[in-house]
Design a protein around this motif. Sequence first.
Motif, PDB file in Angstrom:
ATOM      1  N   TYR A 249      -9.137  57.450  33.979  1.00 44.85           N
ATOM      2  CA  TYR A 249      -9.754  57.315  32.658  1.00 44.85           C
ATOM      3  C   TYR A 249     -11.267  57.388  32.825  1.00 44.85           C
ATOM      4  O   TYR A 249     -11.845  56.625  33.603  1.00 44.85           O
ATOM      5  CB  TYR A 249      -9.351  55.982  32.014  1.00 44.85           C
ATOM      6  N   SER A 250     -11.881  58.305  32.112  1.00 46.54           N
ATOM      7  CA  SER A 250     -13.323  58.496  32.223  1.00 46.54           C
ATOM      8  C   SER A 250     -13.962  58.248  30.865  1.00 46.54           C
ATOM      9  O   SER A 250     -13.707  58.979  29.898  1.00 46.54           O
ATOM     10  CB  SER A 250     -13.619  59.933  32.692  1.00 46.54           C
ATOM     11  N   PRO A 267     -18.491  54.704  24.665  1.00 44.01           N
ATOM     12  CA  PRO A 267     -17.641  53.523  24.486  1.00 44.01           C
ATOM     13  C   PRO A 267     -18.000  52.478  25.532  1.00 44.01           C
ATOM     14  O   PRO A 267     -18.590  52.813  26.567  1.00 44.01           O
ATOM     15  CB  PRO A 267     -16.230  54.073  24.720  1.00 44.01           C
ATOM     16  N   PRO A 268     -17.675  51.209  25.299  1.00 46.32           N
ATOM     17  CA  PRO A 268     -17.962  50.186  26.314  1.00 46.32           C
ATOM     18  C   PRO A 268     -17.250  50.539  27.628  1.00 46.32           C
ATOM     19  O   PRO A 268     -16.083  50.921  27.622  1.00 46.32           O
ATOM     20  CB  PRO A 268     -17.378  48.901  25.713  1.00 46.32           C
ATOM     21  N   LEU A 269     -17.959  50.399  28.738  1.00 50.32           N
ATOM     22  CA  LEU A 269     -17.328  50.689  30.025  1.00 50.32           C
ATOM     23  C   LEU A 269     -16.144  49.760  30.276  1.00 50.32           C
ATOM     24  O   LEU A 269     -15.215  50.104  31.006  1.00 50.32           O
ATOM     25  CB  LEU A 269     -18.351  50.548  31.152  1.00 50.32           C
ATOM     26  N   LEU A 275      -8.187  49.858  30.364  1.00 50.19           N
ATOM     27  CA  LEU A 275      -7.156  50.893  30.416  1.00 50.19           C
ATOM     28  C   LEU A 275      -6.572  51.004  31.824  1.00 50.19           C
ATOM     29  O   LEU A 275      -5.357  51.178  31.984  1.00 50.19           O
ATOM     30  CB  LEU A 275      -7.728  52.244  29.968  1.00 50.19           C
ATOM     31  N   TYR A 276      -7.406  50.900  32.842  1.00 51.44           N
ATOM     32  CA  TYR A 276      -6.884  50.913  34.211  1.00 51.44           C
ATOM     33  C   TYR A 276      -5.970  49.713  34.451  1.00 51.44           C
ATOM     34  O   TYR A 276      -4.922  49.834  35.091  1.00 51.44           O
ATOM     35  CB  TYR A 276      -8.030  50.893  35.220  1.00 51.44           C
ATOM     36  N   ASP A 302      -7.677  44.227  23.896  1.00 55.89           N
ATOM     37  CA  ASP A 302      -8.697  43.190  23.757  1.00 55.89           C
ATOM     38  C   ASP A 302      -9.684  43.333  24.908  1.00 55.89           C
ATOM     39  O   ASP A 302      -9.318  43.182  26.076  1.00 55.89           O
ATOM     40  CB  ASP A 302      -8.023  41.811  23.796  1.00 55.89           C
ATOM     41  N   LEU A 303     -10.938  43.633  24.608  1.00 58.62           N
ATOM     42  CA  LEU A 303     -11.924  43.855  25.665  1.00 58.62           C
ATOM     43  C   LEU A 303     -12.384  42.560  26.321  1.00 58.62           C
ATOM     44  O   LEU A 303     -12.943  42.574  27.416  1.00 58.62           O
ATOM     45  CB  LEU A 303     -13.141  44.603  25.110  1.00 58.62           C
ATOM     46  N   SER A 304     -12.141  41.421  25.679  1.00 59.12           N
ATOM     47  CA  SER A 304     -12.657  40.159  26.199  1.00 59.12           C
ATOM     48  C   SER A 304     -11.814  39.592  27.340  1.00 59.12           C
ATOM     49  O   SER A 304     -12.308  38.795  28.135  1.00 59.12           O
ATOM     50  CB  SER A 304     -12.770  39.124  25.087  1.00 59.12           C
ATOM     51  N   ILE A 305     -10.542  39.990  27.424  1.00 58.23           N
ATOM     52  CA  ILE A 305      -9.667  39.487  28.493  1.00 58.23           C
ATOM     53  C   ILE A 305      -8.773  40.609  28.992  1.00 58.23           C
ATOM     54  O   ILE A 305      -8.539  41.597  28.294  1.00 58.23           O
ATOM     55  CB  ILE A 305      -8.785  38.307  28.020  1.00 58.23           C
TER      56      ILE A 305
END
Length: 404
Positions: A249-250, A267-269, A275-276, A302-305
Amino acid sequence: MDEKLARKLRVLADAAKYDASCASSGAPKRKAEKGGLGSTTGAGICHAYTPDGRCVSLLKILLTNYCLYDCAYCVNRRSSNVERARFTVDEVVSLTVNFYKRNYIEGLFLSSGIVRTPDHTMELLIEVAKKLRREHGFRGYIHLKTIPEASPWLVEQAGIWADRLSINVELPTPGSLKMLAPEKNAATIRGAMGQMRERIDEAKEEKRRFSPAGQSTQMIVGADDTRDADVLKTSASLYDGFRLKRVYYSAFSPIPEASAVLPLKAPPLRRENRLYQADWLFRYYGFAVEEIVAGGEGGMLDLSIDPKLAWALKHRERFPVDVNRADREMLLRVPGLGTRAVDKIIRARRHATLRLDDLARLTPGLKRARPFLVVPDHRPTRLLDRADLKARLVPQPTQMELFA
């Protein structure tokens, strides 16, 4: 190195940085024969890691950043106003051999823009690998980026000389590909991936060499509005349909003079990272894609966890898990327990009843796992019911992460 070649290397190494699919995992261990050069064993000053933790250095370059195609998201697209360069076959071979002899690298990752025709470009890539193997006895790792529009015969040739082949699926959906890269065709890409899978399977049955490290692909994330749920569904179908070693995923990176259809911001890294993690869950931990994305909102992770903890917090009724009795599938769903830790636990509990101190020796993730586990000297019922459990388990972001 002369100034002209140094300029080419600067331009074409920089142009290759957007391709993430350059790990050497899956390559067979292979040492040079007498009079040969290179190996896929040992460690170097590198960028790629094998599944057993070995660090493998790769010369990662494009043969050329000239390209016939005009993909909106690509900095090397036909209409892009970037500095151009082109290696000859002999220059790439010479760089690879000289860098290896100086202990800079242990392998080569070679891709290219499309020049003249897909077949012509594929022939040049193959010629590099063939010269390294035949004329220099190079036994190091070689990864070639395959062009889906090239003839199947050329793909067959590439697999003879390379350790791994890859075809970029580019974007998560055919609709996005049609909008952002109208000269490319999703059906053609998948057809080429299918042909490659057939060749790999045939070679294994016949015990002959063909891309022994398999095939991989790369997907750009954030250049369109595809949700994480659909990204992961596409990945799952690629793994199932083509037995890929990896989907990379890039995160989309804004490019100069970008098309108006592209987002202005990257997008946020952390989205790429999540995703990985999700990819690992459905490949090795027994999760379904639908379960993983249910931890977020609107089909997004959820990007936070991390997604495993997100699932556990949403399904507290499934916990705590009895370490000494639970099956492997349920232990794999416990936050903080990886596949190796679970296998160690299962082996150890055959001989003794495990307690908290035993778990501390078997896994470094005990702090995160404690609220979800039961052992004779630990029962976390009240901790599981705490409203602030998420805050207690998730480390506070650093100042740098706040602005990422």
